[in-house]
Design a protein around this motif. Structure first.
Motif, mmCIF file in Angstrom:
data_model
loop_
_atom_site.group_PDB
_atom_site.id
_atom_site.type_symbol
_atom_site.label_atom_id
_atom_site.label_comp_id
_atom_site.label_asym_id
_atom_site.label_seq_id
_atom_site.Cartn_x
_atom_site.Cartn_y
_atom_site.Cartn_z
ATOM 1 N N ASP A 113 -2.364 -4.050 4.473
ATOM 2 C CA ASP A 113 -1.255 -4.911 4.050
ATOM 3 C C ASP A 113 -0.382 -5.178 5.273
ATOM 4 N N LEU A 157 0.794 -1.224 0.000
ATOM 5 C CA LEU A 157 0.000 0.000 0.000
ATOM 6 C C LEU A 157 0.833 1.285 0.000
ATOM 7 N N LYS A 180 -1.758 4.611 -7.614
ATOM 8 C CA LYS A 180 -0.393 4.381 -7.130
ATOM 9 C C LYS A 180 0.566 4.693 -8.265
#
Length: 122
Positions: free
Chosen positions: A82, A27, A51
């Motif tokens: 995560d 992440l 991202k």
């Protein structure tokens, strides 16, 4: 090629539903877009993450839909997790409710997707 991350499980906490990511997802530098799509072929909802100037598809598979239904009814907040942290999935509830309502009786999503969504959410 767009990255696709899979959820391996969901955990209901007090006023929250947390999706646990597959081990190889990271992440770091990811941002919630607040937008969702439908992947009828995979029988999944897709939450878009941003991202590094690309979209990452967060696949929300049928196996976690029952937890989603409970969390939606309770007006819970949705997160993705995560190994290093968590990210708030902004606008998740509104997007999910919109898609569920739109899929009801709508053959454009495919018969299998319509049946799957109806069997869990409606």
């Amino acid at each position: 090629m767009k990255q696709k991350w899979k959820i391996k499980e969901s955990v209901i906490r007090e006023n929250e539903l947390v999706f646990q990511l597959q081990e190889d997802a990271n992440l770091e530098n990811a941002k919630a877009s607040g937008q969702m799509l439908v992947d009828s072929d995979s029988l999944a909802f897709i939450y878009l993450l941003e991202k590094e100037n690309e979209y990452v598809y967060l696949e929300i598979p049928e196996m976690v839909w029952k937890d989603c239904k409970v969390a939606l009814a309770a007006n819970d907040t949705f997160f993705i997790k995560d190994l290093n942290g968590e990210l708030l999935l902004e606008n998740f509830k509104e997007e999910m409710e919109y898609l569920i309502e739109n899929i009801r009786g709508n053959g454009n999503y495919g018969e299998d997707m319509e049946k799957a969504v109806s069997s869990v959410f409606l």
